[in-house]
Design a protein around this motif. Structure first.
Motif, short mmCIF file in Angstrom:
data_model
loop_
_atom_site.label_atom_id
_atom_site.label_comp_id
_atom_site.label_asym_id
_atom_site.label_seq_id
_atom_site.Cartn_x
_atom_site.Cartn_y
_atom_site.Cartn_z
N ASN A 155 0.41 52.47 35.69
CA ASN A 155 -0.17 52.43 37.45
C ASN A 155 0.70 52.82 38.16
OD1 ASN A 155 -1.61 49.35 35.85
ND2 ASN A 155 -3.04 51.08 36.16
N ILE A 156 1.84 52.90 37.65
CA ILE A 156 3.38 53.44 38.76
C ILE A 156 3.51 54.59 38.64
CG2 ILE A 156 5.33 52.42 39.01
CD1 ILE A 156 3.65 50.37 39.60
N TRP B 82 12.51 53.12 38.89
CA TRP B 82 13.86 52.90 39.52
C TRP B 82 13.75 52.05 40.77
CZ3 TRP B 82 18.51 54.95 37.53
CH2 TRP B 82 18.24 55.82 36.61
N LEU B 83 14.67 50.85 41.25
CA LEU B 83 14.69 50.19 42.32
C LEU B 83 16.37 50.38 42.82
CD1 LEU B 83 13.04 47.02 41.28
CD2 LEU B 83 11.92 48.88 42.55
N ARG B 84 16.22 50.54 44.18
CA ARG B 84 17.52 50.56 44.70
C ARG B 84 17.45 49.93 45.95
NH1 ARG B 84 22.22 54.20 44.37
NH2 ARG B 84 23.14 54.49 46.49
N GLU B 85 18.74 49.04 46.41
CA GLU B 85 18.74 48.53 47.75
C GLU B 85 20.02 48.33 48.16
OE1 GLU B 85 16.79 44.53 49.62
OE2 GLU B 85 17.77 44.06 47.55
N THR B 86 20.41 48.56 49.31
CA THR B 86 21.76 48.63 49.89
C THR B 86 21.79 47.21 50.81
OG1 THR B 86 22.25 50.65 49.62
CG2 THR B 86 23.72 49.72 51.11
N SER B 87 22.62 46.43 50.57
CA SER B 87 22.75 45.28 51.30
C SER B 87 24.53 45.01 51.62
CB SER B 87 22.20 43.92 50.59
OG SER B 87 23.04 43.68 49.53
N PRO B 88 24.68 43.94 52.40
CA PRO B 88 26.01 43.74 52.97
C PRO B 88 26.78 43.48 51.58
CG PRO B 88 24.71 42.43 54.40
CD PRO B 88 23.82 43.10 53.43
N LEU B 89 26.09 43.01 50.46
CA LEU B 89 26.82 42.69 48.98
C LEU B 89 27.31 44.09 48.21
CD1 LEU B 89 24.98 39.93 47.71
CD2 LEU B 89 26.98 39.72 48.97
N LEU C 182 11.79 39.72 39.46
CA LEU C 182 12.00 39.88 40.94
C LEU C 182 11.13 38.91 41.64
CD1 LEU C 182 12.83 41.35 43.73
CD2 LEU C 182 10.86 43.09 43.31
N GLY C 183 11.38 38.01 42.47
CA GLY C 183 10.60 37.15 43.10
C GLY C 183 11.35 36.12 44.02
N ASN C 184 10.70 35.55 44.99
CA ASN C 184 11.45 34.31 45.75
C ASN C 184 12.79 35.08 46.33
OD1 ASN C 184 9.81 32.38 45.16
ND2 ASN C 184 10.63 31.96 43.38
N PHE C 185 12.81 36.25 46.82
CA PHE C 185 13.93 37.08 47.34
C PHE C 185 15.17 37.00 46.56
CE2 PHE C 185 10.87 35.66 50.79
CZ PHE C 185 10.93 37.01 51.46
N VAL D 210 7.69 46.67 46.57
CA VAL D 210 8.06 47.29 45.11
C VAL D 210 6.89 48.09 44.85
CG1 VAL D 210 8.59 47.42 42.75
CG2 VAL D 210 9.82 45.98 44.41
N LEU D 211 5.54 47.37 44.92
CA LEU D 211 4.49 47.83 44.24
C LEU D 211 3.79 48.98 45.46
CD1 LEU D 211 2.41 44.85 42.90
CD2 LEU D 211 3.55 46.54 41.47
N GLU D 212 4.02 48.74 46.68
CA GLU D 212 3.42 49.59 47.63
C GLU D 212 4.20 51.02 47.75
OE1 GLU D 212 4.59 49.21 52.29
OE2 GLU D 212 2.80 48.04 51.97
#
Length: 354
Positions: A134-135, A143-150, A194-197, A230-232
């Motif tokens: 379905n993806i 693939w997931l990618r995120e940039t944060s202060p860490l 992935l859940g609860n931030f 993520v699903l969106e």
């Protein structure tokens, strides 16, 4: 006794609905049995296989409706001709287009119900068992990618399943880089959640910059990503409800992602009633005959089926052109039914004027 067209229209509508539901029952039954047999070995129980097959069947119904409406129109016209009721209707002064009016109204209503009710229902049922199929995959993976202060977190996964308020990725591994994009460590685990931030994993193995492994009972890193976002971003167009597609397209546009496939899905559902109307007119064009008996239904049905396969190829061609950007998406969806509608109407007028 005065002629009452309302009674005749109701009669034609009932005959058309009877043929439509008969064809729909046969076609849906065949697809349901095939799907059930296919899903049964991999399901936890027969009930689970039944539910999955039902959800998939609801997903297939809008795709089947043009063919079902077309065959239903042919069958209705054949039954009216065989029983000489078609002759009586013509003798009452009804032209082919007047006889088609009840079919057109019914097909239009069926299209509206399929778009506004069946599609959201199918999406809701199928959303309970979302997986890689379905993806939209990239290189066969999610693939997931995120940039944060860490730093920057990147993950690749080949499997996915949904839980109540979380996503579980299987066949996954992840990398962490600092703000200068320098590699820090790599995470491997049987499952990453992935859940609860937060992104977490149990019994994970962490490899440092030197490649030395370290076992940890629980790994976690904060994130702003949620299962919905993520699903969106990754759901295929047919996994989004018709009513949510406009907002979904707007969100993807803001992300700078390609939305042509989603526009194709939206226009296809929106103009489904027009598509069904075109198939009714095409069925009526193939049903034209001067014979009261020995109506060659088999030959016409065979030719009509061949025409359906050609139409299927043409629709896929226009869809591919719209998805690639060679044609505007709305034109790619509207062109086939308008061409069919015009050609079938011309055929009916030509036959009626002979």
């Amino acid at each position: 006794m005065p002629f009452k067209p309302k009674i005749l229209n109701t009669f034609l509508m009932r005959r058309f609905l009877a043929s439509f539901f008969l064809v729909l029952f046969v076609v849906s039954g065949i697809i349901f049995i095939i799907t059930f047999v296919e899903k049964l070995p991999g399901s936890a129980s027969a009930v689970a296989a039944l539910y999955t097959s039902s959800a998939l069947l609801l997903d297939y119904v809008p795709l089947l409706l043009p063919l079902v409406v077309f065959i239903g129109t042919l069958l209705t016209s054949y039954n009216l001709t065989r029983s000489s009721e078609g002759v009586i209707i013509s003798s009452a002064g009804y032209s082919p287009f007047q006889s088609m009016r009840p079919y057109l109204i019914t097909a239009f209503a069926i299209g509206i119900i399929a778009t506004s009710v069946l599609n959201p229902m199918a999406v809701r049922m199928n959303s309970k068992s979302i997986g890689p199929s379905n993806i939209d995959l990239v290189d066969g993976a999610i693939w997931l990618r995120e940039t944060s202060p860490l730093g920057t977190f990147t993950m690749r996964a080949t499997g996915l399943r949904t839980n109540d308020n979380s996503l579980t990725f299987t066949g996954a591994y992840a990398f962490m880089q600092n703000l200068e994009s320098k590699f820090q460590y790599r995470i491997e685990a049987a499952e990453i959640n992935l859940g609860n931030f937060e992104i977490s994993a149990k019994n994970a193995v962490i490899f440092d910059q030197a490649g030395m492994p370290k076992q940890t009972n629980r790994f976690s890193v904060p994130t702003l990503m949620t299962p919905d976002t993520v699903l969106e971003r990754h759901l295929k167009p047919d996994q989004v409800s018709f009513w949510k597609l406009p907002g979904f397209i707007e969100s993807l546009t803001k992300m700078g992602l390609n939305t042509r496939g989603h526009y194709i899905q939206f226009w296809t559902l929106l103009f489904l009633p027009l598509n069904l109307i075109a198939m009714v007119v095409l069925g009526a064009a193939f049903s034209q005959t001067n014979e009261r008996r020995n109506f060659a239904f088999g030959k016409k049905f065979a030719v009509a089926t061949l025409v359906c396969f050609v139409l299927y190829f043409v629709i896929n061609l226009f869809t591919a052109l719209g998805t690639s950007g060679a044609l505007p998406t709305i034109l790619a969806v509207l062109a086939p039914p308008l061409i069919v509608l015009s050609a079938a109407a011309i055929a009916i007028v030509s036959f009626d004027s002979i």
